[in-house]
Design an enzyme around this catalytic site. Structure first.
Site, mmCIF file in Angstrom:
data_model
loop_
_atom_site.group_PDB
_atom_site.id
_atom_site.type_symbol
_atom_site.label_atom_id
_atom_site.label_comp_id
_atom_site.label_asym_id
_atom_site.label_seq_id
_atom_site.Cartn_x
_atom_site.Cartn_y
_atom_site.Cartn_z
ATOM 1 N N ARG A 132 -4.596 -22.987 -22.415
ATOM 2 C CA ARG A 132 -3.756 -22.499 -21.317
ATOM 3 C C ARG A 132 -3.400 -21.030 -21.514
ATOM 4 O O ARG A 132 -3.305 -20.263 -20.567
ATOM 5 C CB ARG A 132 -2.482 -23.339 -21.206
ATOM 6 C CG ARG A 132 -2.759 -24.769 -20.766
ATOM 7 C CD ARG A 132 -1.495 -25.482 -20.398
ATOM 8 N NE ARG A 132 -0.819 -24.869 -19.267
ATOM 9 C CZ ARG A 132 0.499 -24.905 -19.094
ATOM 10 N NH1 ARG A 132 1.270 -25.518 -19.947
ATOM 11 N NH2 ARG A 132 1.042 -24.313 -18.043
ATOM 12 N N ASN B 258 7.884 -21.290 -15.091
ATOM 13 C CA ASN B 258 6.530 -21.008 -15.573
ATOM 14 C C ASN B 258 6.568 -20.356 -16.951
ATOM 15 O O ASN B 258 7.440 -19.540 -17.247
ATOM 16 C CB ASN B 258 5.800 -20.098 -14.585
ATOM 17 C CG ASN B 258 5.675 -20.763 -13.228
ATOM 18 O OD1 ASN B 258 5.835 -21.977 -13.121
ATOM 19 N ND2 ASN B 258 5.404 -19.984 -12.201
ATOM 20 N N HIS C 244 11.462 -22.639 -19.253
ATOM 21 C CA HIS C 244 10.642 -23.520 -20.088
ATOM 22 C C HIS C 244 9.840 -22.766 -21.140
ATOM 23 O O HIS C 244 8.817 -23.236 -21.611
ATOM 24 C CB HIS C 244 9.725 -24.378 -19.194
ATOM 25 C CG HIS C 244 10.489 -25.325 -18.311
ATOM 26 N ND1 HIS C 244 9.972 -25.888 -17.172
ATOM 27 C CD2 HIS C 244 11.755 -25.806 -18.421
ATOM 28 C CE1 HIS C 244 10.897 -26.685 -16.620
ATOM 29 N NE2 HIS C 244 11.979 -26.636 -17.359
ATOM 30 N N GLY D 110 7.271 -22.805 -4.872
ATOM 31 C CA GLY D 110 6.214 -23.407 -5.696
ATOM 32 C C GLY D 110 6.703 -24.363 -6.761
ATOM 33 O O GLY D 110 6.112 -24.450 -7.826
HETATM 34 N N1 APR Z 1 2.053 -21.777 -2.887
HETATM 35 C C1 APR Z 1 3.287 -22.357 -2.968
HETATM 36 N N2 APR Z 1 3.509 -23.568 -3.481
HETATM 37 C C2 APR Z 1 2.440 -24.248 -3.927
HETATM 38 C C3 APR Z 1 1.127 -23.717 -3.895
HETATM 39 C C4 APR Z 1 0.951 -22.425 -3.340
HETATM 40 N N3 APR Z 1 -0.236 -21.848 -3.262
HETATM 41 N N4 APR Z 1 0.274 -24.639 -4.436
HETATM 42 C C5 APR Z 1 1.041 -25.689 -4.788
HETATM 43 N N5 APR Z 1 2.342 -25.468 -4.484
HETATM 44 C C6 APR Z 1 3.501 -26.328 -4.685
HETATM 45 C C7 APR Z 1 3.201 -27.811 -4.652
HETATM 46 O O1 APR Z 1 3.221 -28.283 -3.306
HETATM 47 C C8 APR Z 1 4.342 -28.361 -5.495
HETATM 48 O O2 APR Z 1 5.495 -28.638 -4.705
HETATM 49 O O3 APR Z 1 3.976 -26.065 -5.991
HETATM 50 C C9 APR Z 1 4.669 -27.211 -6.467
HETATM 51 C C10 APR Z 1 4.198 -27.443 -7.892
HETATM 52 O O4 APR Z 1 4.934 -28.477 -8.454
HETATM 53 P P1 APR Z 1 4.784 -28.884 -9.995
HETATM 54 O O5 APR Z 1 3.341 -28.972 -10.347
HETATM 55 O O6 APR Z 1 5.641 -30.084 -10.173
HETATM 56 O O7 APR Z 1 5.341 -27.621 -10.771
HETATM 57 P P2 APR Z 1 6.828 -27.308 -11.245
HETATM 58 O O8 APR Z 1 7.837 -27.779 -10.253
HETATM 59 O O9 APR Z 1 6.833 -25.879 -11.658
HETATM 60 O O10 APR Z 1 6.930 -28.204 -12.540
HETATM 61 C C11 APR Z 1 8.073 -28.090 -13.341
HETATM 62 O O11 APR Z 1 7.062 -29.410 -15.073
HETATM 63 O O12 APR Z 1 4.821 -29.205 -15.413
HETATM 64 C C12 APR Z 1 6.057 -29.151 -16.041
HETATM 65 O O13 APR Z 1 7.194 -27.789 -17.611
HETATM 66 C C13 APR Z 1 6.260 -27.763 -16.555
HETATM 67 O O14 APR Z 1 7.613 -25.967 -15.744
HETATM 68 C C14 APR Z 1 6.884 -27.095 -15.349
HETATM 69 C C15 APR Z 1 7.761 -28.200 -14.798
#
Ligand code: APR
Length: 232
Positions: free
Chosen positions: A61, A92, A109, A174
């Site tokens: 990663r 992130n 995180h 996101g």
């Molecule tokens: N633009 C905006 N949003 C987007 C895009 C895009 N191009 N592509 C995907 N998404 C959205 C998805 O619809 C979803 O709601 O981004 C979100 C990603 O969600 P997760 O994968 O759950 O990511 P996140 O909320 O950051 O996860 C939180 O969990 O994976 C662990 O520790 C890691 O910090 C991370 C935490």
């Protein structure tokens, strides 16, 4: 003489803001993260059982992060600094906000480009892309990635709550708001705070007052919103 107070914009970002930079979100990849099971690579138990697998996953990663570039969503945020106080709280572990010029970034995180001593907790900026078994801190203890694994305490949550408490505008972008305590930050804002949510999908969010959902990708939705916010 009447002076108007500078408004505080808080950006709360998740994996989706970096998706268009080529960094895959975890929940959009069917429960597997780059073909690894999360439980095998992102928990303290995984580190106990198979540290070499955990290091391999983060080494991979980390290389992806080093090869990725910020996208228009990241680049639009520092433009807000002309008119607003701006704070970025990100889930992130990449450094794309910083590379796009944001000055005030809090990583909830952790940061994948840092290593951390398993014993002292001291962090170090990595000089190359890998951490391997046998890589030690100056006191002779193994180094691990400086990321918060599932089930671990989130040390920056207290700072993040303070930042959210003074937000006048909150932009959530996101993030699926599935991971706690990060997802609870939304409960720490003032009732007068205006909330924007940028995500192409529906996101379940408890606080429904004052929310505008911009159902677009980050690189399309955020630059437009920034333009609007700079107009007022
Ligand atoms: N633009 C905006 N949003 C987007 C895009 C895009 N191009 N592509 C995907 N998404 C959205 C998805 O619809 C979803 O709601 O981004 C979100 C990603 O969600 P997760 O994968 O759950 O990511 P996140 O909320 O950051 O996860 C939180 O969990 O994976 C662990 O520790 C890691 O910090 C991370 C935490």
């Amino acid at each position: 003489m009447k002076t108007s107070k500078i408004q505080h914009v808080v950006i709360f970002s998740g994996a989706g803001i970096s998706a268009e930079s080529g960094l895959k979100t975890f929940r959009d990849s069917d429960g597997l993260w780059e073909n690894y099971k999360v439980d095998d690579v992102a928990t303290p138990q995984a580190w106990e059982k198979k540290p070499e697998l955990v290091l391999e996953f983060y080494n991979l990663r980390r290389k992806q992060v080093l090869n990725a570039k910020p996208n228009p969503a990241h680049f639009s945020i520092p433009k807000l600094e002309k008119k607003y106080k701006v704070s970025v709280i990100t889930q992130n572990v990449d450094d794309l906000h910083e590379r796009a010029g944001s000055k005030n970034v809090l990583h909830l995180h952790g940061e994948i480009l840092n290593s951390r001593s398993v014993e002292t907790g001291k962090t170090y900026r990595l000089k190359n892309a890998e951490i391997n078994l046998g890589d030690l801190c100056e006191n002779g203890h193994q180094l691990r990635p400086d990321v918060v694994w599932f089930g671990e305490y989130v040390p920056n949550i207290v700072k993040a709550i303070k930042i959210c408490e003074s937000a006048d505008i909150l932009i959530i972008i996101g993030t699926s708001l599935n991971v706690y305590p990060a997802a609870d930050l939304i409960n720490d804002i003032k009732s007068s705070c205006k909330i924007y949510l940028i995500d192409p999908k529906d996101v379940t969010i408890k606080k429904i007052a004052n929310i505008t959902h911009i159902k677009k990708s980050a690189s399309e939705g955020l630059p437009k919103l920034v333009e609007e916010l700079l107009k007022f």
